[in-house]
Design an enzyme around this catalytic site. Structure first.
Site, PDB file in Angstrom:
ATOM      1  N   GLY A 136      -5.015  -5.282   6.517  1.00 63.94           N
ATOM      2  CA  GLY A 136      -6.191  -4.418   6.514  1.00 63.94           C
ATOM      3  C   GLY A 136      -7.263  -4.776   7.523  1.00 63.94           C
ATOM      4  N   ARG A 178     -13.956  -8.179  -0.905  1.00 67.19           N
ATOM      5  CA  ARG A 178     -13.261  -7.975   0.374  1.00 67.19           C
ATOM      6  C   ARG A 178     -12.793  -6.514   0.466  1.00 67.19           C
ATOM      7  NH1 ARG A 178      -7.877  -6.073   1.499  1.00 67.19           N
ATOM      8  NH2 ARG A 178      -7.392  -6.641   3.627  1.00 67.19           N
ATOM      9  N   THR A 185      -0.460   1.149   6.712  1.00 69.95           N
ATOM     10  CA  THR A 185      -0.270   0.075   5.742  1.00 69.95           C
ATOM     11  C   THR A 185      -0.201  -1.241   6.513  1.00 69.95           C
ATOM     12  OG1 THR A 185       1.342  -0.962   4.264  1.00 69.95           O
ATOM     13  CG2 THR A 185       2.208   0.645   5.792  1.00 69.95           C
ATOM     14  N   GLY A 186      -0.575  -2.312   5.846  1.00 65.23           N
ATOM     15  CA  GLY A 186      -0.448  -3.610   6.509  1.00 65.23           C
ATOM     16  C   GLY A 186      -1.701  -4.441   6.413  1.00 65.23           C
ATOM     17  N   THR A 221       0.843  -1.191   0.000  1.00 68.23           N
ATOM     18  CA  THR A 221       0.000   0.000   0.000  1.00 68.23           C
ATOM     19  C   THR A 221       0.886   1.252   0.000  1.00 68.23           C
ATOM     20  OG1 THR A 221      -1.682  -1.201   1.199  1.00 68.23           O
ATOM     21  CG2 THR A 221      -1.743   1.179   1.410  1.00 68.23           C
ATOM     22  N   GLY A 247     -10.513  -3.755   2.559  1.00 72.67           N
ATOM     23  CA  GLY A 247      -9.453  -3.540   3.550  1.00 72.67           C
ATOM     24  C   GLY A 247      -9.578  -2.174   4.201  1.00 72.67           C
ATOM     25  N   ASP A 248      -8.494  -1.705   4.763  1.00 74.15           N
ATOM     26  CA  ASP A 248      -8.525  -0.464   5.544  1.00 74.15           C
ATOM     27  C   ASP A 248      -8.307   0.803   4.725  1.00 74.15           C
ATOM     28  OD1 ASP A 248      -5.822  -1.666   5.261  1.00 74.15           O
ATOM     29  OD2 ASP A 248      -5.189   0.222   6.168  1.00 74.15           O
TER      30      ASP A 248
HETATM   31  N1  GLY Z   1      -3.773  -2.443   3.814  1.00 75.70           N
HETATM   32  C1  GLY Z   1      -4.439  -2.647   2.604  1.00 75.70           C
HETATM   33  C2  GLY Z   1      -5.424  -3.709   2.619  1.00 75.70           C
HETATM   34  O1  GLY Z   1      -5.464  -4.508   3.548  1.00 75.70           O
HETATM   35  O2  GLY Z   1      -6.186  -3.781   1.698  1.00 75.70           O
HETATM   36  N1  GLY Z   2      -1.494  -4.649   0.462  1.00 73.13           N
HETATM   37  C1  GLY Z   2      -1.545  -4.584   1.853  1.00 73.13           C
HETATM   38  C2  GLY Z   2      -0.661  -3.526   2.473  1.00 73.13           C
HETATM   39  O1  GLY Z   2       0.466  -3.348   2.185  1.00 73.13           O
HETATM   40  O2  GLY Z   2      -1.096  -2.789   3.268  1.00 73.13           O
END
Ligand code: GLY
Ligand code: GLY
Length: 294
Positions: A226, A201, A223-224, A173, A203-204
């Site tokens: 989600g 789905r 980031t991380g 992200t 995420g955050d």
């Molecule tokens: N952090 C991005 C996701 O989980 O989609």
């Molecule tokens: N794609 C998930 C993230 O890096 O947050």
């Protein structure tokens, strides 16, 4: 006030692309800073993230991971310290989701547009159609699909992540927080979601209060993992920490956010700027491509 900007290219468990990611993150930060010398924080955040979205090495915009069905759906959000905010979730066929999120913020009475509505809104607003899939990401998808087909039953489809080998599970992200010369703060985040994301789905990154939050006390981009960032309302929690603990600063707040992630055994990273203009960051992953200028 001296402008400041911090940019991240995602927390990750390490990857061979690390030097390329780092280079693109530094470049986006510099471009954002140039903008910040002339314009306001939200403009700098948008431009920096557009540059990150243009990098094929980062998981946002161009180069986003393909979802389970072979399509790219992206999430992005942007917020200013006056609590105005805009976001898109599951948007397709655009190059720069962050700019669409900003348009939602500035020209609609809504905060989040999702799915087909988000894509139709973008095209009706004049954002060009753009297929963000790159050849390496398509090849990766085909490789994983092959493996997945051999090992998986339909019922296991929601647990596709368990079939991804550790070493191949990189996150990416992108995000930016900036403070301009008037002391105004803005924050934004953009993502292609998880590798092999199950369509639908969420995420955050497209959720205000989770992946992105900004108020007069500070701005945050996460980031991380989600799902865990969502249940923690991590972005909002980090800003609340700044609000209610006068003695803390951005670094203390980022550390607190990482402790919260640790409490759920979740991987991730945080960047933030507090109202005094202090920069904070943290991650509990092996790596987080990140750069700041103050
Ligand atoms: N952090 C991005 C996701 O989980 O989609
Ligand atoms: N794609 C998930 C993230 O890096 O947050």
């Amino acid at each position: 006030m001296k402008p400041k900007i911090i940019v991240h290219g995602g927390a990750s468990r390490s990857s061979n692309d690390e030097p390329d990611r780092k280079k693109d993150v530094i470049n986006a930060c510099k471009i954002g800073y140039e903008v910040l010398l002339e314009k306001d924080a939200v403009e700098a955040v948008e431009i920096a993230i557009r540059n990150l979205e243009a990098s094929a090495f980062l998981n946002a915009g161009v180069g986003s991971y393909l979802q389970l069905d072979g399509r790219v759906r992206m999430d992005a959000s942007i917020m200013k310290d006056d609590l105005s905010a805009g976001a898109v979730i599951g948007i397709e066929d655009v190059e720069h989701p962050i700019s669409v999120a900003r348009r939602v913020m500035e020209s609609t009475q809504h905060v989040i547009l999702s799915g087909r509505l988000a894509t139709e809104f973008a095209h009706s607003e004049g954002f060009p159609r753009y297929d963000p899939r790159t050849r390496p990401k398509v090849n990766l998808w085909m490789e994983i699909m092959e493996e997945f087909r051999q090992k998986t039953t339909y019922e296991q489809i929601f647990h596709v992540d368990q079939y991804l080998k550790e070493g191949r599970f990189t996150l990416g992200t992108v995000g930016c927080v900036a403070m301009d010369s008037n002391g105004r703060i803005a924050a934004g985040t953009s993502t292609g979601g998880l590798k092999m994301n199950v369509p639908g789905r969420v995420g955050d990154s497209g959720i205000i209060g989770a992946g992105t939050y900004c108020s007069k006390y500070g701005g945050v981009s996460c980031t991380g993992y989600g799902e865990k960032i969502l249940v923690l309302s991590l972005g909002k929690q980090v800003v609340n920490y700044l609000k209610f603990r006068e003695s803390t600063n951005a670094m203390g707040a980022a550390e607190y956010g990482i402790e919260e992630l640790n409490s759920l055994h979740a991987h991730g990273g945080i960047i933030c700027i507090d109202k005094q203009g202090n920069i904070g960051y943290g991650h509990n992953t092996k790596a987080m491509a990140m750069h700041f200028i103050e």
